[in-house]
Enzyme design. Structure first.
Site, PDB file in Angstrom:
ATOM      1  N   GLY A  78       0.868  -1.299   0.084  1.00 43.21           N
ATOM      2  CA  GLY A  78      -0.098   0.148  -0.005  1.00 43.21           C
ATOM      3  C   GLY A  78       0.764   1.501  -0.011  1.00 43.21           C
ATOM      4  O   GLY A  78       1.992   1.422   0.480  1.00 43.21           O
ATOM      5  N   ARG A 142       1.200  -5.727  -5.078  1.00 39.05           N
ATOM      6  CA  ARG A 142       1.341  -6.468  -3.781  1.00 39.05           C
ATOM      7  C   ARG A 142       1.665  -8.044  -3.992  1.00 39.05           C
ATOM      8  O   ARG A 142       1.348  -8.892  -3.467  1.00 39.05           O
ATOM      9  CB  ARG A 142      -0.027  -6.646  -3.172  1.00 39.05           C
ATOM     10  CG  ARG A 142      -0.501  -5.281  -2.575  1.00 39.05           C
ATOM     11  CD  ARG A 142      -1.757  -5.430  -1.668  1.00 39.05           C
ATOM     12  NE  ARG A 142      -2.323  -4.360  -1.024  1.00 39.05           N
ATOM     13  CZ  ARG A 142      -1.661  -3.853   0.116  1.00 39.05           C
ATOM     14  NH1 ARG A 142      -0.891  -4.432   0.699  1.00 39.05           N
ATOM     15  NH2 ARG A 142      -2.384  -2.932   0.450  1.00 39.05           N
ATOM     16  N   ASP A 173       5.615  -7.879   5.951  1.00 35.07           N
ATOM     17  CA  ASP A 173       5.571  -9.094   4.831  1.00 35.07           C
ATOM     18  C   ASP A 173       6.432  -8.844   4.020  1.00 35.07           C
ATOM     19  O   ASP A 173       7.482  -9.887   3.517  1.00 35.07           O
ATOM     20  CB  ASP A 173       4.226  -9.390   4.198  1.00 35.07           C
ATOM     21  CG  ASP A 173       3.461 -10.115   5.251  1.00 35.07           C
ATOM     22  OD1 ASP A 173       3.658 -10.712   6.199  1.00 35.07           O
ATOM     23  OD2 ASP A 173       2.136 -10.171   5.064  1.00 35.07           O
ATOM     24  N   LYS A 199       8.130   0.553   5.663  1.00 37.66           N
ATOM     25  CA  LYS A 199       7.065   1.343   5.385  1.00 37.66           C
ATOM     26  C   LYS A 199       5.872   0.948   5.460  1.00 37.66           C
ATOM     27  O   LYS A 199       5.481  -0.312   5.620  1.00 37.66           O
ATOM     28  CB  LYS A 199       7.172   1.192   3.471  1.00 37.66           C
ATOM     29  CG  LYS A 199       5.751   2.024   3.042  1.00 37.66           C
ATOM     30  CD  LYS A 199       5.132   1.027   1.933  1.00 37.66           C
ATOM     31  CE  LYS A 199       4.497  -0.266   2.648  1.00 37.66           C
ATOM     32  NZ  LYS A 199       3.739  -0.841   1.592  1.00 37.66           N
ATOM     33  N   THR A 200       4.803   1.766   5.965  1.00 35.84           N
ATOM     34  CA  THR A 200       3.432   1.496   6.094  1.00 35.84           C
ATOM     35  C   THR A 200       2.701   2.522   7.178  1.00 35.84           C
ATOM     36  O   THR A 200       3.081   2.855   8.201  1.00 35.84           O
ATOM     37  CB  THR A 200       2.866   0.145   6.692  1.00 35.84           C
ATOM     38  OG1 THR A 200       1.531  -0.057   6.771  1.00 35.84           O
ATOM     39  CG2 THR A 200       3.245  -0.497   7.980  1.00 35.84           C
ATOM     40  N   ASP A 202      -0.067   1.901   8.475  1.00 32.99           N
ATOM     41  CA  ASP A 202      -0.581   1.183   9.533  1.00 32.99           C
ATOM     42  C   ASP A 202       0.367   1.195  10.892  1.00 32.99           C
ATOM     43  O   ASP A 202      -0.494   0.965  12.028  1.00 32.99           O
ATOM     44  CB  ASP A 202      -0.844  -0.231   9.266  1.00 32.99           C
ATOM     45  CG  ASP A 202      -1.873  -0.684   8.102  1.00 32.99           C
ATOM     46  OD1 ASP A 202      -2.315   0.665   7.635  1.00 32.99           O
ATOM     47  OD2 ASP A 202      -2.044  -1.719   7.809  1.00 32.99           O
TER      48      ASP A 202
END
Ligand code: FBP
Length: 552
Positions: A78, A142, A173, A199-200, A202
């Site tokens: 993402g 992805r 992941d 990175k994320t 979230d």
């Protein structure tokens, strides 16, 4: 190309670097590392990249003498604000190592490596992307890099382009897979290093050595601005309850941080729901009681924050979703049968008939809109796509029913008008905040130093991030250090441990200490939009999560 006034001005921004990265860099080896758990298994699986030391960078006078190095970069998963600055940092870093170094971007995510789709990122091309949000510079995807056949296919193009190192910018992941790739290439003596960057939005890729994943800061600031604006509207009109779902596939860091920045009336935290084994009914009671109490004070308005991953943390829903994942697995007989129904009600009746009695009860109690969303196509990994489930509407419906009961019992005297929102995509590609612009550039630059010194299986680490950028501590952390064994698709696999919200951590405790007051009183904070210029306490402030976590 026409660009906005902000883009034009922002293009001039020179990201701040830690002191150690401003000139020539000396690498200092720290202690050898162990994985966070399951040491024996991880060591066996990663014989070439296990146990490597932590690395810290220091400034030195002796300039390194490095030949040209060709590097490949991949954006994985993402979008998160700041990805373009990671790439700028890598580019400037490898050019500093040697002006003839080249940077290649693999297009559309990890699939670009396997399918040999790439472009050279030149200085001219990069100029238009510095300090901008988005991943459009080379695109993301992805595709999972997991199979040896993919690694070998990737190696062909890496050899062809004389690429000596690959930087994978991704979440837990993708960085797990980066490490598997690093080990594979090391075992093969392939001559390709692999380095990761965290990175994320979230915020769930963090640990002792990775204080925060990039993009979290900017994304939550965008959501907090919007929540603040809605709170001001709610407090002006005094007629709506706003139920706001916030992105974050499983962890609730985004919702928690947004709550700390805005002080809404209700904040649900999935990890707490799981720890207390709360049922949907209990969550609804909790919300309805707050709404009734506010109504008793004449306040028929409020704001509730709901984490995107909530339903998977409610034990009864988790069990239902797991059953549905099995029953509706792609290619299964029951999936084919289910798909043959054109009438939605008949389809629901079929699903209900093949579920266990417990799960059928939960499934039948859901509003049909939500029941239908639970049976939509699974993602490529066979999981339900939580971002498609309108949890905010599910709770809105259920709270409405509960309030009607309370009214009948004479325990609720108000009016319940709702507005629903989902904030996710709004924040993922925002122009990076000063923090993310600096942090990302530093992460990318750090990757170039790791590459220049021949390291593989490392992740860029930039710490001490609540101090001014000058004092940040840059270095490398072996990815194996963050790993443990977890069950995935029925098999035990080495993976980077996902960081969920810790209920004994300072950010959650702060929420827990204050939420009763915020529920009943109207204590809203209005953070306003991200500021790029102005007083440092406004423009360079980090997240409250980081501030609380680092307050020793
Ligand atoms: P990453 O973990 O890959 O950074 O993605 C995070 C995320 O934004 C989640 O918050 C959200 O659940 C998911 O991506 C949405 O995925 P998609 O972009 O495929 O709709």
């Amino acid at each position: 190309m026409t660009i906005s006034a902000l883009q034009q001005a922002r293009a001039q921004y020179q990201p701040k670097l830690p002191k150690s990265l401003k000139g020539a860099v000396k690498i200092v080896d720290g202690a050898a590392t162990e994985s966070v758990a399951d040491q024996a298994e991880i060591k066996e699986l990663f014989p070439n990249t296990y146990g490597m030391p932590l690395l810290t960078f220091e400034a030195t006078d002796a300039a390194a003498n490095v030949g040209p190095v060709n590097v490949g970069v991949i954006l994985s998963g993402g979008q998160a604000p700041g990805g373009h600055n990671v790439i700028s940092g890598i580019f400037d870093g490898i050019k500093k190592l040697n002006a003839d170094s080249k940077l290649y971007g693999f297009l559309g995510g990890p699939g670009g490596l396997v399918d040999h789709k790439y472009m050279e990122i030149t200085a001219e091309y990069l100029e238009g992307y510095r300090n901008t949000g988005g991943f459009d510079i080379i695109g993301s995807g992805r595709t999972k890099l997991e199979e040896e056949a993919q690694f070998d296919k990737g190696l062909e193009i890496l050899k062809e382009l004389n690429i000596k190192a690959l930087v994978i910018i991704g979440g837990d992941d993708s960085n797990t897979n980066a490490c598997v790739l690093a080990e594979y290439y090391a075992a093969k003596n392939a001559g390709v290093q692999v380095v990761g960057c965290p990175k994320t939005i979230d915020g769930d890729l963090k640990n002792e050595m990775i204080e925060t994943s990039f993009g979290f800061d900017t994304a939550v600031k965008v959501y907090s601005e919007l929540i603040g604006n809605i709170q001001r509207d709610a407090n002006s009109a005094k007629k709506y309850w706003h139920f706001i779902k916030l992105m974050g596939r499983s962890a609730s860091h985004i919702g928690l941080e947004a709550a700390l920045q805005t002080q809404p009336n209700i904040t649900l935290v999935s990890e707490e729901v799981a720890a207390k084994k709360q049922t949907l009914g209990e969550i609804v009671d909790y919300m309805a009681n707050i709404i009734a109490k506010r109504a008793a004070n004449g306040n028929n308005f409020g704001v509730a924050l709901i984490p995107e991953g909530l339903v998977e943390f409610v034990p009864e829903m988790k069990a239902l979703i797991a059953e549905l994942n099995d029953l509706l697995a792609e290619g299964s007989e029951s999936e084919a049968k289910f798909k043959s129904y054109t009438d939605k009600a008949e389809g629901r009746a079929f699903v209900s008939s093949i579920l266990s009695a417990e799960s059928a009860k939960v499934y039948n109690s859901l509003p049909s809109l939500i029941a239908d969303q639970l049976t939509l196509d699974r993602d490529p990994h066979g999981n339900v796509q939580v971002s498609l489930i309108e949890t905010e509407k599910l709770l809105g419906e259920m709270v409405k029913t509960r309030l009607a009961e309370l009214k009948a019992e004479g325990k609720y005297v108000g009016k319940f008008g709702t507005q629903f929102h989902f904030f996710g995509y709004e924040g993922r590609c925002a122009a990076p905040s000063n923090f993310d612009a600096d942090y990302c550039y530093s992460l990318g630059y750090t990757a170039s130093v790791l590459i220049g010194s021949g390291k593989t299986g490392y992740m860029s680490s930039v710490r001490n991030t609540t101090a001014p950028a000058d004092e940040w501590i840059a270095g490398g952390v072996p990815v194996t250090m963050m790993m443990n064994m977890e069950k995935r698709h029925g098999h035990m696999k080495p993976v980077i441990q996902k960081a969920l919200v810790e209920l004994d951590g300072a950010p959650f405790k702060y929420l827990a200490e204050n939420r009763e007051k915020w529920a009943i009183e109207t204590s809203y904070l209005y953070p306003g939009p991200i500021q790029y210029w102005g007083p440092s306490e406004v423009c360079d402030r980090t997240t409250v999560t980081l501030q609380l976590e680092q307050k020793k």
